[in-house]
Design an enzyme around this catalytic site. Structure first.
Site, PDB file in Angstrom:
ATOM      1  N   GLY A 183      -1.533 -14.423  -5.437  1.00 29.63           N
ATOM      2  CA  GLY A 183      -1.967 -13.064  -5.178  1.00 29.63           C
ATOM      3  C   GLY A 183      -2.651 -12.501  -6.402  1.00 29.63           C
ATOM      4  O   GLY A 183      -2.995 -13.208  -7.351  1.00 29.63           O
ATOM      5  N   ASP A 212      -0.505  -0.244   1.203  1.00 30.01           N
ATOM      6  CA  ASP A 212      -1.378  -1.427   1.263  1.00 30.01           C
ATOM      7  C   ASP A 212      -1.147  -2.177   2.570  1.00 30.01           C
ATOM      8  O   ASP A 212      -1.057  -3.398   2.584  1.00 30.01           O
ATOM      9  CB  ASP A 212      -1.118  -2.339   0.064  1.00 30.01           C
ATOM     10  CG  ASP A 212      -2.243  -3.371  -0.118  1.00 30.01           C
ATOM     11  OD1 ASP A 212      -3.355  -3.120   0.378  1.00 30.01           O
ATOM     12  OD2 ASP A 212      -2.007  -4.404  -0.753  1.00 30.01           O
TER      13      ASP A 212
END
Length: 680
Positions: free
Chosen positions: A20, A134
């Protein structure tokens, strides 16, 4: 991080499964509870970044507060050797983005089933005063049974903390960004609801509602353009379901669902027959009456301008009062004093006038001077506009690599920012080329430790996996995850190398009792060079292993030679042929006659003289031969014939090697010759 490494003495790294923005994710195994886990480890280059560390710790804190079947569970949070890591529930599936890419858009019933789970999880977060901020398909995991798990609370914050904003930082993915976030306002629970509406749109259509060439252009569309109608491209979707999207993605937060539960309840009924053709949703803000502002008249404007004009009265000089005590001398003295004061006042006025002149001249000079504005981190176009706004002209452009300033942004100016220059001067800009790209080489076959040291100095994050190899020497690189010749940014790139452990050593099995096929399979499995021969064996059945060159229990590596002897069974003895020549004697038969019989009544004298005379006859002897060999037995007649004289016969025998033959000869029923244990 290498496979096999243990964290906390409990979690064993199995393999790397993803990366990520600030962490790498590994498949691990909980050695105590014997279950697979997902381990998120903060990347090496973020360990000294306090903001990233705080965000990573916030994710752990946020997730541990939320226990819900549709939220990825967090089992453990710890640190080891400066490694910050979170141990989470492992989901055997994929994220919703990849699911949509593979499956395409989903049917309304299935989309509602998925969204119901997502809304249930987000509702719990909101009840705990946590905003995800998010929400996007990449952070929604789905397994093979269509069970949903929400993950990545890395930028989630409590509602009490949303008043704190980050300057020049846009959190969340722009395709799912609410209009208020795009305008720079703080996120609320309704910002999550907006993102959920976009996710529902993408599930039903297979694409996001707004897209563009840059993040800024997409963000602008979120608060400037209306939500596209999904029914224009997919008219089979009922209006009631589109209304859920429209209400969740209303531009004004007040027009959206108040809570996730409210949106969930609307989804639960939107496919009912009575709702399928309801009127399209219209935000309340669009239904309110438009207010027309009356333009101000010229008189009002003029009056307002006059009232706003501030007239400063001239500054008075404080004078001392003169008292006349005497009409004569004292009065004359008073006149002189007044003259002095008048001269003083005139001097002050003259000096003030001169000072005002110089001040006016200086201000005019200062008015022509311009301070170079701060255009750092701006793109070239924005920097040019900022310079033109203060009366400066864009000069020469030079470019250079810079790790701290993003690509195409201004690093510095010449003259420096804050310098005083004349209006109309040219200001040169130095534009960033971003971090200097590094061209990867072909590292296959090279020594891993040397490559590791060289690339770590360049700023790469290096990961290693390993396997046995008969072709690559131990410690050398078998393969790399990024092709040679690729240009990358070291600070943003994780390189993975597969490193050889050399030939794997195995323990040889005892192949006794293996068939030829089993031996061939075994040799093929371990890469052995096999040679098979055959031999007779009195103890091992035909087709089974008699012996092997590599003893059972010994060590070997792939490529070693193995010789195996397969039994042909007991060897059959050879047939031996030989003969014997034997003479069989003839024995005439004896005849005895009386005189009377022979002379038939002759005289007595002759009779007396021949009375005791014997004679022989020529009758043949009857011969029977018996033979014992591989083809005959003594109980069976081998040959049978008559002889009238001595006879020579040859007997042919066939026996197995190691055995013997026999024979017996009878003449007129009497054994005249025999022999046994005859061999060649």
């Amino acid at each position: 991080m290498e496979a096999g490494k243990k964290l906390g003495g409990r979690y064993k790294i199995v393999r790397h499964i993803g990366s990520g923005g600030m962490a790498n994710v590994y498949l691990g195994h909980d050695l105590i509870l014997d279950r697979p886990v997902a381990i998120k480890v903060l990347r090496f280059d973020f360990r000294n970044n306090t903001d990233a560390l705080r965000r990573f710790q916030r994710e752990a804190l946020s997730a541990t507060q939320l226990i819900h079947p549709n939220i990825v569970g967090v089992y453990d949070v710890d640190e080891e050797d400066e490694l910050q890591y979170i141990v989470m529930e492992f989901i055997d599936g994929t994220d919703l983005k990849k699911y949509i890419d593979i499956q395409g858009r989903v049917l309304p019933e299935k989309a509602i089933h998925i969204m119901h789970q997502v809304l249930s999880a987000v509702a719990l977060a909101h009840k705990n005063r946590i905003i995800h901020r998010d929400i996007k398909p990449q952070n929604i995991l789905i397994d093979n049974q269509d069970r949903i798990k929400i993950t990545d609370f890395g930028i989630a914050v409590a509602l009490s903390e949303t008043s704190i904003t980050q300057t020049n930082t846009l959190l969340g993915s722009v395709h799912y960004l609410s209009p208020e976030q795009a305008r720079g306002s703080m996120a609320t629970s309704k910002s999550d609801i907006y993102a959920l509406g976009v996710v529902l749109y993408e599930l039903l259509s297979g694409s996001v509602p707004f897209d563009g060439e840059s993040a800024v252009s997409v963000a602008l569309k979120h608060f400037q353009e209306p939500m596209p109608s999904i029914r224009e491209s997919h008219p089979e979707i009922p209006q009631s379901l589109e209304n859920v999207i429209l209400k969740a993605t209303a531009k004004e937060p007040l027009d959206r669902y108040a809570t996730c539960e409210e949106m969930m309840a609307d989804l639960d009924t939107c496919l009912r027959e009575e709702r399928r053709n309801e009127a399209p949703f219209m935000p309340v803000s669009l239904l309110q009456e438009t207010k027309v502002l009356t333009p101000l008249s010229a008189e009002v404007v003029a009056k307002a301008d006059i009232e706003k004009t501030i007239i400063s009265p001239p500054q008075s000089v404080k004078t001392e009062a003169i008292h006349e005590f005497e009409p004569g001398r004292e009065a004359a003295g008073g006149k002189k004093k007044r003259k002095k004061w008048l001269f003083f006042l005139f001097t002050v006025f003259l000096l003030s006038l001169i000072g005002s002149f110089f001040l006016f001249f200086y201000n005019n000079q200062e008015a022509d001077a311009v301070t170079v504005p701060d255009v750092s981190n701006m793109d070239q176009a924005s920097a040019r506009l900022a310079l033109e706004d203060v009366g400066l002209v864009l000069g020469n452009i030079t470019e250079e690599y810079n790790e701290e300033i993003e690509e195409d942004a201004v690093i510095e100016t010449s003259p420096k920012i804050g310098s005083s220059v004349a209006a109309g001067d040219e200001i040169d800009l130095i534009i960033s080329l971003g971090e200097e790209l590094f061209t990867l080489l072909d590292y296959e076959g090279q020594e891993y430790e040397r490559v590791f040291e060289d690339l770590r100095k360049e700023g790469f994050t290096i990961e290693r996996t390993h396997e046995f190899s008969s072709e690559v020497a131990e410690g050398n690189i078998i393969s790399q995850n990024i092709e040679p010749g690729t240009e990358v940014k070291p600070g943003e790139t994780t390189l993975s190398f597969l490193v050889s452990d050399g030939n794997e050593s195995y323990t040889m099995r005892d192949l006794s009792g293996y068939t030829r096929k089993s031996v061939e399979d075994y040799a093929g499995q371990y890469g052995l060079s096999l040679t098979i021969t055959e031999a007779y064996s009195d103890t091992i059945a035909a087709g089974l292993v008699v012996s092997q060159s590599l003893a059972g229990g010994s060590a070997f590596v792939s490529g070693d030679a193995l010789s195996v002897v397969i039994s042909k069974g007991p060897e059959e003895p050879q047939v031996v042929s030989f003969s014997r020549t034997i003479t069989i004697p003839y024995l005439p038969a004896a005849v005895s006659e009386s005189a009377s019989e022979s002379n038939n009544g002759q005289g007595s004298e002759n009779a007396n003289s021949n009375a005791n005379v014997s004679s022989t006859s020529n009758e043949p002897n009857h011969i029977v031969i018996y033979v014992q060999d591989e083809d005959h037995t003594l109980s069976d007649v081998f040959r049978e014939f008559d002889i009238s004289a001595d006879e020579v016969v040859t007997l042919n025998f066939r026996i197995l090697e190691g055995s013997s033959a026999s024979y017996r000869i009878e003449r007129d029923g009497e054994v005249i010759s025999e022999a046994s244990e005859l061999t060649q």
